[in-house]
Enzyme design. Structure first.
Site, PDB file in Angstrom:
ATOM      1  N   MET B   1      45.487  34.909  33.439  1.00 31.80           N
ATOM      2  CA  MET B   1      44.431  35.657  32.750  1.00 31.80           C
ATOM      3  C   MET B   1      44.995  36.990  32.271  1.00 31.80           C
ATOM      4  O   MET B   1      45.262  37.162  31.105  1.00 31.80           O
ATOM      5  CB  MET B   1      43.291  35.701  33.752  1.00 31.80           C
ATOM      6  N   CYS B   2      45.264  37.945  33.116  1.00 32.30           N
ATOM      7  CA  CYS B   2      45.943  39.194  32.747  1.00 32.30           C
ATOM      8  C   CYS B   2      45.070  40.121  31.899  1.00 32.30           C
ATOM      9  O   CYS B   2      44.271  39.679  31.093  1.00 32.30           O
ATOM     10  CB  CYS B   2      47.245  38.986  31.993  1.00 32.30           C
TER      11      CYS B   2
END
Lengths: 503, 350
Positions: B1-2
């Site tokens: 995701m980040c």
């Protein structure tokens, strides 16, 4: 002393309870298996080639076929085939001729490569709901682009692009000449590729008038015999292909038996009626790579640099270095034909023993061109043993831009891979010039079948790409990260530059 | 995701790192505490024309000697020191971050129009692929990357990024799947003047990797993001394409759109897709790239990752989340969500 007869290859039998004596089998068999004696249909199984024409035409499913009804003493080395070949050659003293592709039981690398799909960390793309781009351009690409500003201050392209072929799907039909196959077979394919926005090869048999309406979808071939080649021919094609070699018989030229050289074939090929058309093993004006570069340039000059020129070579041991040499000429694409490539006629010893599989050849060529920094500038077209959309996807992931299919398109026209193409008796009207047989193939229906096949593979390729999270074909090409090798040995994985499953 | 965020002050006013630390920490939902990093431009005014090489050393005995020797062979080390770090309870120090201020001997590199850049690029590739225990993770002039395995606030405090003043900052909060815990795997990725933060996965990695490799780059970071830095270096620096053109190469319009364009544009886009077909990136991504001249943000062609943009005077923000921008600058205006593939570009104006 006599060698006697070898056991029959196939046994044909008719279920007499089912048979209604409609005689369709008698009419359809061009090999002479059936004959009528009074009110009885007699069967001569020895003449059968397992072409399935009779079986597919029998309205009552009354015919059955059995392969090798007579056993040999089983032996792992001296197989029935080996023994029969020896007997045959002892009898004739000749080279054994064979049709279709390599028939030895080599492992198929495609079947040991598996494709990837997305899970969680990247979403798969649904081609029914999102754009999916398969459009492919074949031809020379610049390594970089230059721009300039015009008088209005807008950015304009300064780099001139070489002509490229635009394919709506990366599937083309390979070179099968008029002569090797019938006009109706060629017409079927021509109509199909025109409909699907792709291309077909003419083979080295010239371009018959009937194909002129589809010339924008044909790639005209210049082979060592130069059959059918004149300036009109070159100008009609969308692209030109120099054929150096062929996967089914690397190192030797083409064979068209005189039986197949009818009036029309003789005119189109520009050769005498009924003569064997044996093209020389090498091009006698190409004895080295620089000669090839010269021929590429000559063809480009002749056609005013308006057409891409491809060079086709058989996949042989040193294929990567040869392809790198070709990439250095003005050639726009390298065509590599693997050792499973089909043919109308080839010496069996070549067909079964010379050359390397297309999977390894694609990977080796792609890697070599990459290492030399020229891969992005030329296209790679792969052919020889591509059987379905999975083979197609794997070929592209290994580094091909597009593929040629041959045998698959013939099967779509009715071919059952009986391998007797060189006899001019093809009962499906494909590999024959006998008018009564050719007439069996309706080009309209044939075209629809071939177009259906290309369409179906295109759909499957879209689905495979979407599942892998790719929405353009460029991102599949050379993307070996999306392949894994299953039960392939370390050496082969290294050549393919593919990790094993689980890694 | 980040989670990613980038900011530029187009008038080159310096911002200390405390703001971006707050913004990045706000997006902890997008990370997993296994990697975070920052990059800032304009932080080394005392060495304005030296390449600042940031290196992770496993120890200062073996690898450092080799790196020192190599650097001295090809140029002059103007100054070197350990990057100051401050122990954090939540962060285990795995490497010794070191920095060199370096001037390559440009006359040693022949046949290049940018010999210093090419020399440094080659040195970075060489050290990273050949010298065990050393990893150059930042190599531009008057800029630097600070990254480690940990939560954003711990990484920020470990380097005390509030002590650095830059006019461009990028930051990244990592949720790793590939190389968790490895400091080299944290973002930003950098090569020369190019820095990249990336949220997503590049499904075309194999194709892009081959392309950068055939152009003389070596992929040594075990992750897909580094190719973005190399692609920008090839297209932006070596081929001299403007940032919006680089984005057009990496996330091009669809053929259906190109076919409908007016002649001049159609020709450009058609040629771009043919020429840079192997540079095209596929898969879900939102990326912000920085150089000393500005920042560029863009997403994949069907926008499978979020990207929000905001402005306030000279400042331009690009982030995964609006909230991150707002906590950094409560007065931010013109918040908008760019379309898929549309580049957002902020250039320095002085």
């Amino acid at each position: 002393m006599t060698l006697g007869s070898v056991p029959m290859r196939y046994k044909v039998s008719i279920d007499r309870d089912q048979c209604m004596q409609c005689m369709r089998c008698v009419d359809n068999c061009s090999y002479g298996v059936y004959r009528v004696d009074g009110d009885k249909i007699l069967v001569d199984s020895r003449k059968c080639t397992a072409c399935h024409r009779c079986i597919s035409m029998c309205p009552r499913d009354a015919i059955s076929l059995q392969e090798r009804p007579v056993d040999y003493r089983s032996h792992p080395v001296w197989t029935a085939q080996v023994r029969e070949d020896v007997i045959n050659q002892a009898r004739t003293g000749k080279i054994i001729l064979a049709g279709m592709g390599n028939a030895l039981d080599y492992p198929i690398i495609f079947d040991r490569l598996v494709l990837d799909a997305c899970q969680v960390t990247n979403p798969s793309i649904d081609p029914l709901r999102e754009p999916m781009e398969l459009r492919t351009y074949l031809g020379k690409k610049p390594s970089r682009l230059e721009f300039k500003k015009n008088d209005q201050g807008d950015v304009e392209l300064a780099t001139e692009l070489a002509p490229n072929l635009k394919l709506e799907t990366p599937i083309m039909i390979g070179h099968m000449s008029y002569g090797a196959i019938s006009l109706n077979a060629q017409l079927s394919m021509a109509k199909a590729v025109a409909e699907m926005g792709t291309f077909m090869g003419t083979g080295e048999g010239g371009l018959h008038n009937a194909l002129h309406p589809y010339q924008d979808h044909t790639i005209v071939q210049v082979a060592s015999g130069r059959f059918g080649v004149d300036i009109d021919y070159l100008e009609r094609g969308a692209a030109i292909e120099i054929k150096i070699g062929q996967g089914a018989k690397p190192g030797i030229g083409g064979h068209l038996p005189g039986e197949k050289v009818c009036v029309d074939v003789s005119c189109t090929r520009m050769i005498p009626l009924g003569s064997d058309a044996i093209s020389p093993a090498p091009h006698h004006d190409i004895y080295s790579i620089e000669d090839l570069a010269q021929l590429v340039r000559s063809l480009k000059e002749a056609t005013e640099w308006k057409k891409p020129v491809f060079v086709k070579i058989a996949a042989v041991h040193n294929v990567a270095a040869i392809a790198a040499g070709i990439a250095r000429s003005s050639a726009d694409a390298v065509v590599i034909d693997g050792f499973r490539g089909g043919t109308g006629a080839a010496p069996k010893v070549f067909r079964d023993n010379v050359g390397i599989p297309i999977e390894a050849a694609i990977a080796a060529v792609d890697q070599k061109l990459n290492d030399q920094g020229v891969r992005n500038e030329v296209s790679i077209i792969a052919s020889g043993g591509i059987r379905n959309s999975a083979d197609l996807a794997k070929s592209i992931a290994l580094g091909a831009d597009a593929v040629y299919i041959g045998t698959a398109s013939l099967i779509a026209l009715g071919c059952r891979v009986c391998g007797n193409c060189y006899r001019n008796l093809c009962p499906w009207g494909i590999a024959t010039q006998r008018q009564d047989l050719v007439d069996r193939l309706d080009p309209e229906i044939g075209a629809q079948n071939v177009a259906n096949l290309i369409h179906a593979w295109t759909l499957e390729l879209s689905e495979l790409m979407g599942a892998a999270g790719l929405n353009s074909i460029e991102s599949l090409r050379g993307n070996r990260e999306r392949l894994r090798g299953y039960m392939l040995d370390e050496g082969m994985l290294k050549v393919l530059k593919v990790n094993p499953v689980g890694a | 995701m980040c989670g990613i965020i980038g900011v530029i002050d187009r008038a080159r006013s310096g911002m200390d790192g405390s703001g971006i630390k707050k913004a990045l920490s706000l997006m902890n939902e997008r990370g997993s505490g296994e990697g975070a990093g920052y990059v800032a431009y304009g932080i080394y005014p005392d060495f304005p024309d030296c390449y600042a090489l940031h290196v992770f050393y496993d120890n200062l005995v073996e690898p450092k000697k080799k790196v020192d020797d190599l650097l001295e062979k090809w140029g002059r080390i103007v100054h070197q020191e350990e990057i100051p770090t401050y122990e954090q309870p939540g962060l285990k120090k795995q490497h010794i971050p070191w920095r060199y201020f370096y001037k390559p001997h440009k006359d040693l590199k022949v046949g290049s129009s940018s010999p210093e850049d090419d020399l440094v690029k080659t040195l970075v590739m060489d050290i990273n692929s050949r010298i065990e225990g050393a990893l150059v993770f930042s190599s531009g002039i008057n800029m630097g990357v600070f990254k480690a395995a940990g939560w954003p606030e711990d990484v920020a405090d470990f380097y005390r990024i509030q002590d650095y003043k830059g006019y461009i900052w990028l930051a990244h909060n990592r949720y790793p799947t590939n190389t968790p815990g490895w400091w080299g795997g944290a973002h930003p990725f950098n090569l020369l003047d190019w820095s990249v933060v990336h949220n997503g996965e590049i499904t075309s990695y194999g194709t892009n990797k081959q392309y950068v490799e055939s152009n003389g780059y070596k992929c040594t970071m075990f992750t897909d993001t580094e190719v973005v830095a190399y692609l920008f270096d090839i297209l932006g620096r070596r081929h001299g394409l403007a940032s919006d053109m680089v984005v057009k190469a990496l996330a091009p319009p669809f053929w259906d759109e190109i076919d409908e364009m007016p002649e001049r544009e159609r020709k450009i886009n058609h040629a771009m897709r043919l020429t840079y077909r192997s540079a095209q990136m596929n898969g879900p991504f939102a990326i912000v790239v920085a150089t000393s001249q500005g920042i560029v943000g863009f997403t994949d062609r069907i926008k499978l990752r979020p990207m929000v943009v905001g402005e306030n005077g000279d400042k331009l923000y690009i982030s995964s989340e609006e909230a991150a921008i707002r906590i950094m600058d409560p007065n931010v205006q013109n918040i908008r969500m760019p379309r898929a593939g549309e580049p957002v570009i902020g250039r320095v104006i002085v």
